[in-house]
Design a protein around this motif. Structure first.
Motif, PDB file in Angstrom:
ATOM      1  N   ILE A   1       0.833  -1.204   0.000  1.00  0.00           N
ATOM      2  CA  ILE A   1       0.000   0.000   0.000  1.00  0.00           C
ATOM      3  C   ILE A   1       0.866   1.251   0.000  1.00  0.00           C
ATOM      4  O   ILE A   1       0.624   2.185  -0.773  1.00  0.00           O
ATOM      5  CB  ILE A   1      -0.974  -0.016   1.196  1.00  0.00           C
ATOM      6  N   VAL A   2       1.883   1.284   0.850  1.00  0.00           N
ATOM      7  CA  VAL A   2       2.781   2.448   0.896  1.00  0.00           C
ATOM      8  C   VAL A   2       3.522   2.594  -0.428  1.00  0.00           C
ATOM      9  O   VAL A   2       3.624   3.696  -0.986  1.00  0.00           O
ATOM     10  CB  VAL A   2       3.774   2.328   2.077  1.00  0.00           C
ATOM     11  N   THR A   3       4.025   1.494  -0.963  1.00  0.00           N
ATOM     12  CA  THR A   3       4.743   1.544  -2.241  1.00  0.00           C
ATOM     13  C   THR A   3       3.824   2.014  -3.358  1.00  0.00           C
ATOM     14  O   THR A   3       4.204   2.864  -4.167  1.00  0.00           O
ATOM     15  CB  THR A   3       5.325   0.157  -2.585  1.00  0.00           C
ATOM     16  N   GLY A   4       2.627   1.483  -3.422  1.00  0.00           N
ATOM     17  CA  GLY A   4       1.665   1.897  -4.444  1.00  0.00           C
ATOM     18  C   GLY A   4       1.292   3.358  -4.318  1.00  0.00           C
ATOM     19  O   GLY A   4       1.185   4.074  -5.322  1.00  0.00           O
ATOM     20  N   THR A   5       1.105   3.822  -3.084  1.00  0.00           N
ATOM     21  CA  THR A   5       0.772   5.229  -2.853  1.00  0.00           C
ATOM     22  C   THR A   5       1.909   6.135  -3.302  1.00  0.00           C
ATOM     23  O   THR A   5       1.673   7.145  -3.981  1.00  0.00           O
ATOM     24  CB  THR A   5       0.451   5.459  -1.359  1.00  0.00           C
ATOM     25  N   LEU A   6       3.136   5.785  -2.947  1.00  0.00           N
ATOM     26  CA  LEU A   6       4.286   6.584  -3.381  1.00  0.00           C
ATOM     27  C   LEU A   6       4.413   6.584  -4.907  1.00  0.00           C
ATOM     28  O   LEU A   6       4.739   7.610  -5.510  1.00  0.00           O
ATOM     29  CB  LEU A   6       5.573   6.068  -2.737  1.00  0.00           C
ATOM     30  N   PHE A   7       4.147   5.447  -5.519  1.00  0.00           N
ATOM     31  CA  PHE A   7       4.208   5.358  -6.975  1.00  0.00           C
ATOM     32  C   PHE A   7       3.178   6.286  -7.618  1.00  0.00           C
ATOM     33  O   PHE A   7       3.494   7.060  -8.518  1.00  0.00           O
ATOM     34  CB  PHE A   7       3.972   3.913  -7.425  1.00  0.00           C
ATOM     35  N   VAL A   8       1.932   6.207  -7.150  1.00  0.00           N
ATOM     36  CA  VAL A   8       0.862   7.034  -7.728  1.00  0.00           C
ATOM     37  C   VAL A   8       1.165   8.514  -7.510  1.00  0.00           C
ATOM     38  O   VAL A   8       1.017   9.330  -8.432  1.00  0.00           O
ATOM     39  CB  VAL A   8      -0.515   6.634  -7.146  1.00  0.00           C
ATOM     40  N   LEU A   9       1.608   8.888  -6.308  1.00  0.00           N
ATOM     41  CA  LEU A   9       1.933  10.290  -6.039  1.00  0.00           C
ATOM     42  C   LEU A   9       3.067  10.791  -6.932  1.00  0.00           C
ATOM     43  O   LEU A   9       3.009  11.915  -7.450  1.00  0.00           O
ATOM     44  CB  LEU A   9       2.289  10.485  -4.566  1.00  0.00           C
ATOM     45  N   SER A  10       4.085   9.971  -7.119  1.00  0.00           N
ATOM     46  CA  SER A  10       5.200  10.401  -7.971  1.00  0.00           C
ATOM     47  C   SER A  10       4.764  10.509  -9.433  1.00  0.00           C
ATOM     48  O   SER A  10       5.197  11.405 -10.163  1.00  0.00           O
ATOM     49  CB  SER A  10       6.393   9.453  -7.835  1.00  0.00           C
ATOM     50  N   TRP A  11       3.877   9.614  -9.864  1.00  0.00           N
ATOM     51  CA  TRP A  11       3.399   9.662 -11.256  1.00  0.00           C
ATOM     52  C   TRP A  11       2.502  10.878 -11.478  1.00  0.00           C
ATOM     53  O   TRP A  11       2.580  11.535 -12.508  1.00  0.00           O
ATOM     54  CB  TRP A  11       2.670   8.370 -11.590  1.00  0.00           C
ATOM     55  N   VAL A  12       1.669  11.184 -10.497  1.00  0.00           N
ATOM     56  CA  VAL A  12       0.835  12.387 -10.586  1.00  0.00           C
ATOM     57  C   VAL A  12       1.734  13.625 -10.596  1.00  0.00           C
ATOM     58  O   VAL A  12       1.500  14.564 -11.361  1.00  0.00           O
ATOM     59  CB  VAL A  12      -0.195  12.439  -9.425  1.00  0.00           C
ATOM     60  N   GLY A  13       2.768  13.621  -9.753  1.00  0.00           N
ATOM     61  CA  GLY A  13       3.718  14.734  -9.742  1.00  0.00           C
ATOM     62  C   GLY A  13       4.403  14.903 -11.087  1.00  0.00           C
ATOM     63  O   GLY A  13       4.554  16.031 -11.591  1.00  0.00           O
TER      64      GLY A  13
END
Length: 138
Positions: A24-36
């Motif tokens: 969950i943490v890894t997926g959240t960081l991935f999505v946030l970085s992709w949105v960024g």
């Protein structure tokens, strides 16, 4: 009744967020970085279009965005996957590093057996006898 059915060995299933917290943490960081990446690349492309007196077009943005995304994945993600998969593969094949771990574990088990008054050599003799019997059946 098998040992896994025994109440002492029964473990309640962990809650979803506990069981999958790393993912969950890894997926959240991935999505946030992709949105960024999306936001900052959108700003950059819009600014470039304005500097050149052109109108921003989504049709030109998407190929550029996906190109930079796959370039990032290729350079970072695939390297990491190879490191993880490669290390797992070499561990499975029995590289020298994995043997060191097995030798260390075997030494610890031998020490525990010795502390309990059990001679670890008994097990080595049994293993040799079983290997000999298996070769005889082939």
């Amino acid at each position: 009744m098998s040992s896994s059915d025994h109440p002492r060995f029964a473990h309640p299933r962990p809650r979803f967020f506990t069981a999958y917290s790393f993912a969950i943490v890894t997926g959240t960081l991935f999505v946030l970085s992709w949105v960024g990446q999306f936001v900052f690349q959108l700003i950059e492309v819009r600014n470039d279009a304005a500097e050149h007196g052109q109108v921003f077009e989504w049709a030109q943005f998407w190929p550029q965005f996906f190109s930079s995304t796959f370039e990032n994945w290729q350079s970072e993600f695939l390297q990491l996957v190879w490191q993880a998969a490669g290390l797992a593969l070499f561990y499975f094949w029995g590289s020298s590093q994995s043997r060191e771990g097995n030798d260390r574990m075997e030494a610890k088990i031998d020490r525990l057996l010795t502390e309990r008054g059990i001679d670890p050599q008994e097990f080595e003799i049994e293993e040799e006898e079983q290997a000999t019997e298996q070769k005889g059946h082939l």
